[in-house]
Scaffold this motif. Sequence first.
Motif, PDB file in Angstrom:
ATOM      1  N   ASP A 235      41.093  23.970  35.847  1.00 31.57           N
ATOM      2  CA  ASP A 235      41.780  24.779  36.853  1.00 31.57           C
ATOM      3  C   ASP A 235      42.775  25.739  36.211  1.00 31.57           C
ATOM      4  OD1 ASP A 235      40.407  23.802  38.995  1.00 31.57           O
ATOM      5  OD2 ASP A 235      41.914  22.304  39.549  1.00 31.57           O
ATOM      6  N   LYS A 238      40.823  28.618  34.930  1.00 23.61           N
ATOM      7  CA  LYS A 238      40.334  29.445  36.036  1.00 23.61           C
ATOM      8  C   LYS A 238      41.444  30.351  36.556  1.00 23.61           C
ATOM      9  CE  LYS A 238      36.732  26.260  37.632  1.00 23.61           C
ATOM     10  NZ  LYS A 238      36.321  25.326  38.719  1.00 23.61           N
ATOM     11  N   MET A 239      42.644  29.799  36.651  1.00 22.12           N
ATOM     12  CA  MET A 239      43.787  30.591  37.089  1.00 22.12           C
ATOM     13  C   MET A 239      44.024  31.765  36.135  1.00 22.12           C
ATOM     14  SD  MET A 239      46.563  27.672  38.109  1.00 22.12           S
ATOM     15  CE  MET A 239      46.180  26.354  39.256  1.00 22.12           C
ATOM     16  N   PHE A 241      42.018  33.166  33.805  1.00 22.89           N
ATOM     17  CA  PHE A 241      40.947  34.154  33.706  1.00 22.89           C
ATOM     18  C   PHE A 241      40.806  34.983  34.982  1.00 22.89           C
ATOM     19  CE2 PHE A 241      39.505  31.768  29.981  1.00 22.89           C
ATOM     20  CZ  PHE A 241      39.133  32.824  29.153  1.00 22.89           C
ATOM     21  N   SER A 242      41.421  34.544  36.062  1.00 26.39           N
ATOM     22  CA  SER A 242      41.400  35.346  37.292  1.00 26.39           C
ATOM     23  C   SER A 242      42.399  36.492  37.222  1.00 26.39           C
ATOM     24  CB  SER A 242      41.715  34.471  38.510  1.00 26.39           C
ATOM     25  OG  SER A 242      43.086  34.114  38.540  1.00 26.39           O
ATOM     26  N   ILE A 243      43.257  36.468  36.208  1.00 30.67           N
ATOM     27  CA  ILE A 243      44.286  37.496  36.062  1.00 30.67           C
ATOM     28  C   ILE A 243      43.827  38.493  34.998  1.00 30.67           C
ATOM     29  CG2 ILE A 243      46.694  37.927  35.420  1.00 30.67           C
ATOM     30  CD1 ILE A 243      47.274  35.050  36.404  1.00 30.67           C
ATOM     31  N   LYS A 244      43.455  39.663  35.432  1.00 31.87           N
ATOM     32  CA  LYS A 244      42.895  40.687  34.549  1.00 31.87           C
ATOM     33  C   LYS A 244      43.837  41.023  33.402  1.00 31.87           C
ATOM     34  CE  LYS A 244      41.401  45.534  34.623  1.00 31.87           C
ATOM     35  NZ  LYS A 244      41.228  46.742  35.476  1.00 31.87           N
ATOM     36  N   LYS A 368      50.001  33.856  42.846  1.00 35.34           N
ATOM     37  CA  LYS A 368      48.620  33.692  43.305  1.00 35.34           C
ATOM     38  C   LYS A 368      48.278  32.259  43.693  1.00 35.34           C
ATOM     39  CE  LYS A 368      45.135  35.902  41.687  1.00 35.34           C
ATOM     40  NZ  LYS A 368      44.045  36.472  40.849  1.00 35.34           N
ATOM     41  N   PHE A 369      48.847  31.280  42.947  1.00 33.92           N
ATOM     42  CA  PHE A 369      48.382  29.896  43.109  1.00 33.92           C
ATOM     43  C   PHE A 369      49.485  28.920  43.483  1.00 33.92           C
ATOM     44  CE2 PHE A 369      45.552  31.995  40.019  1.00 33.92           C
ATOM     45  CZ  PHE A 369      44.346  31.880  40.692  1.00 33.92           C
ATOM     46  N   GLU A 448      49.946  44.613  38.159  1.00 35.91           N
ATOM     47  CA  GLU A 448      49.384  43.402  38.767  1.00 35.91           C
ATOM     48  C   GLU A 448      50.497  42.506  39.300  1.00 35.91           C
ATOM     49  OE1 GLU A 448      45.768  40.221  37.846  1.00 35.91           O
ATOM     50  OE2 GLU A 448      46.520  41.539  36.263  1.00 35.91           O
ATOM     51  N   GLU A 452      50.671  41.339  43.256  1.00 32.91           N
ATOM     52  CA  GLU A 452      50.654  39.931  43.683  1.00 32.91           C
ATOM     53  C   GLU A 452      51.965  39.528  44.330  1.00 32.91           C
ATOM     54  OE1 GLU A 452      48.080  38.087  43.782  1.00 32.91           O
ATOM     55  OE2 GLU A 452      46.798  39.537  42.761  1.00 32.91           O
TER      56      GLU A 452
END
Length: 457
Positions: A235, A238-239, A241-244, A368-369, A448, A452
Amino acid sequence: MENSNVNEKVNFKEKFGFMLFSASNNIVFNFKSLYYLTFLKMILKIPVFWASTILTIGTIWDALNDPLIGFWSVNHTFKTGEKIRPLTLYFALPWALTVVLMFCDFGLSESMTIFVAILIYIVFEAFYTFLCIPYNSMGALATNDDEDRRSINSYRSLGACLGSGIGAVCVPLIVKGVFGGLQSDIYTDKDASALLKTAIVMAVISLAGCLFHYFNSKERVRQVETNEKRISFMDTFKMLFSIKSWVYNMLYILCYGIITAIVMAEVNDYAAYILNDSSMATPILAFYLVISILTSVFIGKFDRKFGHRNMMIFAGLSQVIGRIPFILFPRSLVSVCILAAATGLGSTIAFILFNTNRNNIADIVEFKFNTRIDSMVATCDNLISKIAEAIAVWAMGIALATAGFDANLEIAQSLSTQKTIIALLGWVPGIICLAMAAFAVKADVLKEYKEEQGKVK
């Protein structure tokens, strides 16, 4: 969602603590880099193969433990409610002790000496990772003000430069001048004693830097809404890699690490085999160091005027421009000093700003999370830096071996080897610097961040 306790400014004493921590640990690592392999081979009489193997095992473990320890930290909260800062207090003394243990001769058999050396080195690297987590993460947790974060990273950069300079000059003086060691090519008990005593001095320096940093820092930024759910290892990635901007910042760090490793290694070869005077490496590196220190001091003014991303692009392009005289006149001392100055300028700007990016990325994750994973952000940066160094060392080794480099030759290397050394200082890093500038264009962290942040208000 807003972070709590963000109005208090970071004062000079706290920033000085970041600088002192960086300086003290760079002095210690300078000592380790200069003398640990010598200690293993010449004092402990460990065969060269096993001495090199010990360092290789330690390096591999150092890379692997970064995300593992970072992941542990993500799911751990101290009784004080802090996530990161107490690690500095808890591991300052253990790490200092391992510095001393690394330079102890326990009088064991060869096989046991090798085993104990591997064990101590593994513990040394693990304890240092625990120290690096708060050091690299506290820039984000001390404040959420971008200018303060940049200032903290400027102090860190200044500390690293000062520590490297002080270490290079003072560590040999302590070993040889103060404790009378390593005066000849024949190693005696006096040399072993001198290295051990110097290791104790290094441990005290490290401990002082860590404790000053701990007692003068505050973890102000807290996750407002506590999420008790345990975050899995996958997780966290995933967090990220979701941030460009995190992806491009990592690629930027990769380029920075490769360039720095190549230049630092090849300056010595250049001085010895192109200028035919190994002592000339000192003034070349002095240009690098002086410009790095000056850049650390003044970067804030330029960043405010020209913008964060523009300065990151400049960090790459300035190193390209600074290599043009060297590419045209590769055997000129003036051109290589210009190259060193340009590298010091660009690398220092890059270091300060990609670390400031890291601090902002930790906030983006929370936006984001609804959770903070500062330690994973920090340790992933450490991991990519070590991968960069490994790539650089591997590539340099292959390039020089292919060119016919002969370590037994003191001065006269082949023409192809000389051309390879020049290329490794000139156009090869230049190409990587162009890639670095391209990644900076994409790594628009502040954009970014604002996007966000706007979603959660």
